[in-house]
Design a protein around this motif. Structure first.
Motif, short mmCIF file in Angstrom:
data_model
loop_
_atom_site.label_atom_id
_atom_site.label_comp_id
_atom_site.label_asym_id
_atom_site.label_seq_id
_atom_site.Cartn_x
_atom_site.Cartn_y
_atom_site.Cartn_z
N ALA A 118 0.82 -1.21 0.00
CA ALA A 118 0.00 0.00 0.00
C ALA A 118 0.85 1.27 0.00
N ILE A 119 2.11 1.17 0.41
CA ILE A 119 2.96 2.36 0.48
C ILE A 119 3.40 2.76 -0.91
N VAL A 120 3.22 4.03 -1.24
CA VAL A 120 3.71 4.59 -2.49
C VAL A 120 4.34 5.95 -2.19
N CYS A 121 5.25 6.34 -3.04
CA CYS A 121 5.86 7.67 -2.96
C CYS A 121 5.57 8.35 -4.29
N ILE A 122 4.91 9.50 -4.21
CA ILE A 122 4.53 10.21 -5.43
C ILE A 122 5.11 11.62 -5.41
N GLY A 123 5.31 12.18 -6.59
CA GLY A 123 5.69 13.57 -6.69
C GLY A 123 4.50 14.43 -6.29
N ALA A 124 4.76 15.50 -5.56
CA ALA A 124 3.67 16.36 -5.08
C ALA A 124 4.05 17.81 -5.27
N ASN A 125 3.82 18.33 -6.46
CA ASN A 125 4.20 19.71 -6.75
C ASN A 125 3.05 20.65 -6.40
N LYS A 126 3.19 21.38 -5.30
CA LYS A 126 2.14 22.27 -4.82
C LYS A 126 1.83 23.38 -5.82
N VAL A 127 2.85 23.87 -6.52
CA VAL A 127 2.65 24.97 -7.46
C VAL A 127 1.74 24.52 -8.60
N ILE A 128 2.00 23.35 -9.16
CA ILE A 128 1.18 22.84 -10.26
C ILE A 128 -0.23 22.56 -9.76
N LEU A 129 -0.37 21.98 -8.59
CA LEU A 129 -1.68 21.70 -8.03
C LEU A 129 -2.47 22.98 -7.84
N THR A 130 -1.87 24.02 -7.31
CA THR A 130 -2.53 25.29 -7.09
C THR A 130 -2.96 25.90 -8.41
N LEU A 131 -2.11 25.87 -9.42
CA LEU A 131 -2.43 26.42 -10.73
C LEU A 131 -3.61 25.68 -11.35
N THR A 132 -3.60 24.37 -11.25
CA THR A 132 -4.68 23.57 -11.81
C THR A 132 -6.00 23.90 -11.13
N LEU A 133 -6.01 24.00 -9.83
CA LEU A 133 -7.23 24.32 -9.11
C LEU A 133 -7.73 25.71 -9.47
N SER A 134 -6.84 26.67 -9.60
CA SER A 134 -7.23 28.03 -9.96
C SER A 134 -7.83 28.08 -11.35
N LEU A 135 -7.25 27.40 -12.30
CA LEU A 135 -7.78 27.40 -13.66
C LEU A 135 -9.15 26.73 -13.71
N THR A 136 -9.32 25.66 -12.99
CA THR A 136 -10.61 24.98 -12.95
C THR A 136 -11.68 25.88 -12.36
N LEU A 137 -11.36 26.56 -11.30
CA LEU A 137 -12.30 27.46 -10.65
C LEU A 137 -12.66 28.62 -11.58
N THR A 138 -11.67 29.19 -12.24
CA THR A 138 -11.89 30.31 -13.15
C THR A 138 -12.80 29.88 -14.31
N LEU A 139 -12.55 28.72 -14.88
CA LEU A 139 -13.37 28.23 -15.98
C LEU A 139 -14.80 27.99 -15.53
N ALA A 140 -14.98 27.46 -14.34
CA ALA A 140 -16.32 27.18 -13.82
C ALA A 140 -17.09 28.49 -13.59
N LEU A 141 -16.43 29.52 -13.16
CA LEU A 141 -17.09 30.79 -12.87
C LEU A 141 -17.46 31.59 -14.14
N THR A 142 -16.74 31.34 -15.24
CA THR A 142 -16.98 32.10 -16.46
C THR A 142 -18.05 31.47 -17.35
N ARG A 143 -18.53 30.32 -17.03
CA ARG A 143 -19.54 29.64 -17.87
C ARG A 143 -20.91 30.17 -17.64
#
Length: 143
Positions: A118-143
């Motif tokens: 069950a143990i895994v080690c994954i890359g966790a880039n906070k900057v990319i995650l934050t950018l992705t969430l911001s773009l998703t939110l922006t797209l949802a608000l503009t529709r």
């Protein structure tokens, strides 16, 4: 190198890694680790701050296995409580089996190590995650 340009290593792309999956006696090591400026044994190393102390994720200089230690002395002596079963260039490498130290005694290589698929080690880039969430939110608000 691709077309004469330097290709960033996976560690440069992911300055944080996350261990997850273990729910047993070593679950306190399931955390996000940040890249340290210091290499250990010629490889990148990671740490996380827990209750005014550090945990370290590093590559064992003798076996090439990745390990998690509670103190820098343990790291300097190639000891730890979690490890990969086999050598790897990075802790995020696909197909690695992680093991945990099941006894209370700290061992370097020998001792009672138990596999935990069950143990895994994954890359966790906070900057990319934050950018992705911001773009998703922006797209949802503009529709």
């Amino acid at each position: 190198m691709v077309n004469g340009a330097l290709t960033p290593s996976p560690v440069d792309l992911f300055p944080q890694v996350r261990l997850k999956g273990h729910v047993g006696p070593r679950s306190q090591f399931m955390r996000e680790y940040n890249r340290r400026s210091d290499n250990v044994n010629g490889y990148p190393s990671f740490h996380c701050n827990v209750d005014f102390s550090f945990l370290f994720l590093y590559r064992n200089g003798k076996t090439g296995c990745w390990m998690v230690a509670e103190e820098s002395d343990q790291m300097n002596n190639n000891k730890g409580y979690l490890r990969t079963k086999s050598a790897a260039e990075l802790p995020t490498q696909d197909g690695l089996t992680w093991q945990y130290q099941s006894s209370s005694r700290l061992r370097a290589v020998t001792g009672t190590w138990k596999d935990d698929s069950a143990i895994v080690c994954i890359g966790a880039n906070k900057v990319i995650l934050t950018l992705t969430l911001s773009l998703t939110l922006t797209l949802a608000l503009t529709r």
